[in-house]
Scaffold this motif. Structure first.
Motif, PDB file in Angstrom:
ATOM      1  N   THR A  72       0.837  -1.075  -0.045  1.00 32.71           N
ATOM      2  CA  THR A  72       0.091  -0.008  -0.111  1.00 32.71           C
ATOM      3  C   THR A  72       0.988   1.214  -0.176  1.00 32.71           C
ATOM      4  N   SER A  76       1.301   4.155  -2.935  1.00 33.06           N
ATOM      5  CA  SER A  76       1.299   5.625  -2.563  1.00 33.06           C
ATOM      6  C   SER A  76       2.505   6.289  -3.126  1.00 33.06           C
ATOM      7  N   HIS A 100      -8.078   7.969  -3.443  1.00 36.17           N
ATOM      8  CA  HIS A 100      -7.387   6.758  -3.369  1.00 36.17           C
ATOM      9  C   HIS A 100      -7.429   5.686  -4.289  1.00 36.17           C
TER      10      HIS A 100
END
Length: 183
Positions: A72, A76, A100
């Motif tokens: 994750t 990002s 997101h």
């Protein structure tokens, strides 16, 4: 929308689009850079089974190979890196992507198979282009013998071989063509 929590050894459909439907790619070099950065930030953390890069959105079909928190964060970092470079390149500021990245966990092999076809059909859906000729999808990559980071052998095994991979895509294409053909 509640975000799906990533789990190791699971398959996901990861996708996102430009904020306010803005383009996230303005040329082919941007798309090549996106793929290069994807490899840089997520190599060994994910396996890629399919992708398609459209001007204002992208799709990835992946399997998580590392700890979910690390993956994750790597996603990002990847998206931030790409957005900064793209913004600098075209002289814009601010967010490039929707808040997101979206992710949907795939529950079975049939869903995986249909999703791979859906991702490859994106040029047909959005641009009425021949998906076989679209350069920024993994369709051609899976059929070629060139070295790739795409899980070619596994994808072809899921479809029962190259001939059935082509057949399934052509069958879906024919159904889409019939759906939009008026007499």
């Amino acid at each position: 929308m509640k975000l799906e929590v990533l789990e190791k050894d699971r398959f996901y459909h990861v996708y996102n689009k430009g904020i306010n439907a803005t383009n996230i790619f303005s040329n082919n070099d941007n798309k090549r850079y996106f793929l290069k950065q994807l490899k840089l930030y997520l190599k060994n953390q994910i396996s890629i089974y399919a992708y398609c890069l459209m001007d204002n959105h992208f799709h990835l079909v992946i399997k998580i190979n590392s700890e979910p928190d690390i993956v994750t964060q790597s996603f990002s970092n990847f998206f931030n890196s790409y957005a900064k470079a793209y913004n600098k390149h075209i002289g814009r500021t601010g967010s490039l992507f929707e808040k997101h990245f979206k992710r949907i966990r795939l529950e079975n092999e049939e869903y995986l198979k249909n999703l791979i076809i859906y991702v490859h059909m994106n040029p047909k859906h959005h641009l009425d282009m021949d998906f076989k000729e679209f350069v920024f999808s993994s369709y051609q990559t899976i059929l070629l013998e060139k070295e790739t980071k795409i899980e070619r052998k596994t994808v072809l095994d899921i479809f029962g071989g190259k001939d059935n991979f082509i057949f399934c895509h052509n069958e879906r294409n024919d159904k889409l063509t019939e759906k939009y053909t008026f007499e």
